[in-house]
Design an enzyme around this catalytic site. Sequence first.
Site, short mmCIF file in Angstrom:
data_model
loop_
_atom_site.label_atom_id
_atom_site.label_comp_id
_atom_site.label_asym_id
_atom_site.label_seq_id
_atom_site.Cartn_x
_atom_site.Cartn_y
_atom_site.Cartn_z
N SER A 6 -24.97 6.72 28.91
CA SER A 6 -24.16 7.44 29.90
C SER A 6 -24.76 7.29 31.29
O SER A 6 -25.89 7.70 31.54
CB SER A 6 -24.07 8.93 29.54
OG SER A 6 -23.47 9.62 30.61
N HIS A 31 -20.76 4.60 29.15
CA HIS A 31 -20.01 5.86 29.22
C HIS A 31 -20.03 6.37 30.66
O HIS A 31 -21.10 6.49 31.27
CB HIS A 31 -20.67 6.87 28.26
CG HIS A 31 -19.94 8.16 28.13
ND1 HIS A 31 -18.83 8.31 27.31
CD2 HIS A 31 -20.16 9.37 28.70
CE1 HIS A 31 -18.40 9.57 27.39
NE2 HIS A 31 -19.19 10.24 28.23
N ASP A 33 -18.95 9.40 33.08
CA ASP A 33 -18.54 10.81 33.14
C ASP A 33 -17.95 11.12 34.51
O ASP A 33 -18.65 11.06 35.51
CB ASP A 33 -19.77 11.71 32.92
CG ASP A 33 -20.22 11.68 31.47
OD1 ASP A 33 -19.40 12.01 30.60
OD2 ASP A 33 -21.39 11.33 31.23
N MET A 35 -16.46 13.89 36.85
CA MET A 35 -16.45 15.36 37.00
C MET A 35 -15.92 15.73 38.38
O MET A 35 -16.33 15.14 39.38
CB MET A 35 -17.86 15.89 36.84
CG MET A 35 -18.49 15.50 35.52
SD MET A 35 -20.19 16.09 35.45
CE MET A 35 -20.60 15.66 33.77
N HIS A 64 -14.80 9.13 30.58
CA HIS A 64 -14.64 10.50 30.07
C HIS A 64 -14.24 11.38 31.25
O HIS A 64 -15.06 11.72 32.10
CB HIS A 64 -16.00 10.93 29.48
CG HIS A 64 -16.03 12.34 28.98
ND1 HIS A 64 -17.21 12.97 28.63
CD2 HIS A 64 -15.04 13.25 28.77
CE1 HIS A 64 -16.94 14.19 28.23
NE2 HIS A 64 -15.64 14.39 28.31
N MET A 66 -13.40 14.59 33.04
CA MET A 66 -13.56 16.06 33.04
C MET A 66 -13.02 16.57 34.36
O MET A 66 -13.75 16.95 35.27
CB MET A 66 -15.06 16.41 32.88
CG MET A 66 -15.59 16.16 31.48
SD MET A 66 -17.38 16.03 31.42
CE MET A 66 -17.57 14.30 31.82
N MET A 135 -17.54 17.14 21.58
CA MET A 135 -18.59 17.46 22.56
C MET A 135 -19.67 18.28 21.85
O MET A 135 -19.38 19.29 21.21
CB MET A 135 -18.02 18.24 23.73
CG MET A 135 -17.15 17.45 24.70
SD MET A 135 -17.95 16.01 25.44
CE MET A 135 -19.33 16.74 26.32
N ASP A 173 -21.23 13.46 22.12
CA ASP A 173 -21.67 13.36 23.51
C ASP A 173 -22.35 14.67 23.92
O ASP A 173 -21.72 15.73 23.90
CB ASP A 173 -20.42 13.10 24.38
CG ASP A 173 -20.74 12.96 25.86
OD1 ASP A 173 -21.92 12.86 26.23
OD2 ASP A 173 -19.76 12.94 26.65
N GLY A 195 -27.33 9.98 27.47
CA GLY A 195 -27.77 9.76 28.85
C GLY A 195 -29.27 9.83 28.97
O GLY A 195 -29.98 8.81 29.05
C1 DX5 Z 1 -21.95 15.95 29.66
C2 DX5 Z 1 -21.49 14.52 29.66
C3 DX5 Z 1 -22.38 13.62 28.92
C4 DX5 Z 1 -23.78 13.48 29.49
C5 DX5 Z 1 -24.72 13.44 28.32
O1 DX5 Z 1 -21.03 16.71 30.35
O2 DX5 Z 1 -20.19 14.41 29.11
O3 DX5 Z 1 -21.80 12.32 28.75
O4 DX5 Z 1 -23.97 12.32 30.26
O5 DX5 Z 1 -26.01 13.50 28.79
P1 DX5 Z 1 -27.26 13.78 27.86
O6 DX5 Z 1 -27.31 12.64 26.87
O7 DX5 Z 1 -28.40 13.78 28.82
O8 DX5 Z 1 -27.04 15.09 27.19
ZN ZN Z 2 -19.41 12.32 28.61
#
Ligand code: DX5
Ligand code: ZN
Length: 225
Positions: A6, A31, A33, A35, A64, A66, A135, A173, A195
Site C-alpha cells: 500500500s 494498493h 488508498d 482518502m 481503494h 474512501m 477491512m 487490509d 503498508g
Molecule cells: C487504511 C488503508 C490501508 C493502509 C494499511 O485505511 O485502507 O490500505 O494503507 O496500512 P497498514 O498496512 O500500515 O495497516
Molecule cells: Zn486500503
Amino acid sequence: MIIAPSLLAADFGHFARETLRADRGGGDWLHLDIMDGHFVPNISFGPEVVHAIRPLTRMTFDVHLMCSRREILLEPFAEAGADRITVHVELGEKVGPLIWKIKSLGKKVGLAVNPPTAITTAEPFLKQIDLLLVMTVNPGFGGQPFISETLPKIQQADAWRREKQLAYRLEVDGGINLKTAAECAHAGADTFVSGTTLFGQGRLKTAVKKMRAAVNAAAPRRKPA
Ligand code: DX5
Ligand code: ZN
C-alpha cells in the site's frame, strides 16, 4: 495469493521511486488508498498522482476509494490508470449504481466492509463483484493494529464463495503483518494489502517474500472441486 503493497506507507516525497521499489520488490498489485478527509479523517492523494506513476510499472493498480462523493471520482481514477476500483458498502443505496458504473468503465469492481459493519450487508452484491475487501482496521490511517474480531467475517465470505460457487477475490487490509496475514490466509483470504510491514522495511523484497511464504503455508488445504 496476491501481495499488494500500500502506497500510503511509502515516502510521499518520492512516489516514483517508491512505486519502482514495490514493483522490483515483487509486489503483485499496488494498493492506492484514496482518502477525502470526509468519509475518513485523513487526506491522501488524487488521480494526478495515480496518472504520474502509471507509466512506471505494469503492476495492477488497486484503487481503494474512501470518499463520500465517489460518484464524481470514478472516471478520473479510471482515466488515470486504475485497473480495479473498490467502493465501500457503507455508502448504502449508492452502492448498486456505483458497481455498475465501475463495470461500465471496464474496471474490476471491489466492495469493502468496515470492521463495525456486518458482512451480511455485502451479500446482495456478491454476484456482481470481483473482489470483497474485509477491512481489518477502521480505515483512515496506516500503522493501526489488526482487529482480530474481523476473522469470522473472512471465514463467512470464504464460505459464501464456495457455497455459491463464486470467484471473487477475498482481500484484507489494515494491520497486515506476517502473523496476521497468516491468520487471514487460514480464514480464507487470498489478497493481502500491507503498508507499514512492507514499505517500512529496508528491503521490501525480503518482506514480500516472507509474507508470500507465510500466507501460502497458512492457506487451507482443500481438495479440488
Ligand atoms: C487504511 C488503508 C490501508 C493502509 C494499511 O485505511 O485502507 O490500505 O494503507 O496500512 P497498514 O498496512 O500500515 O495497516
Ligand atoms: Zn486500503
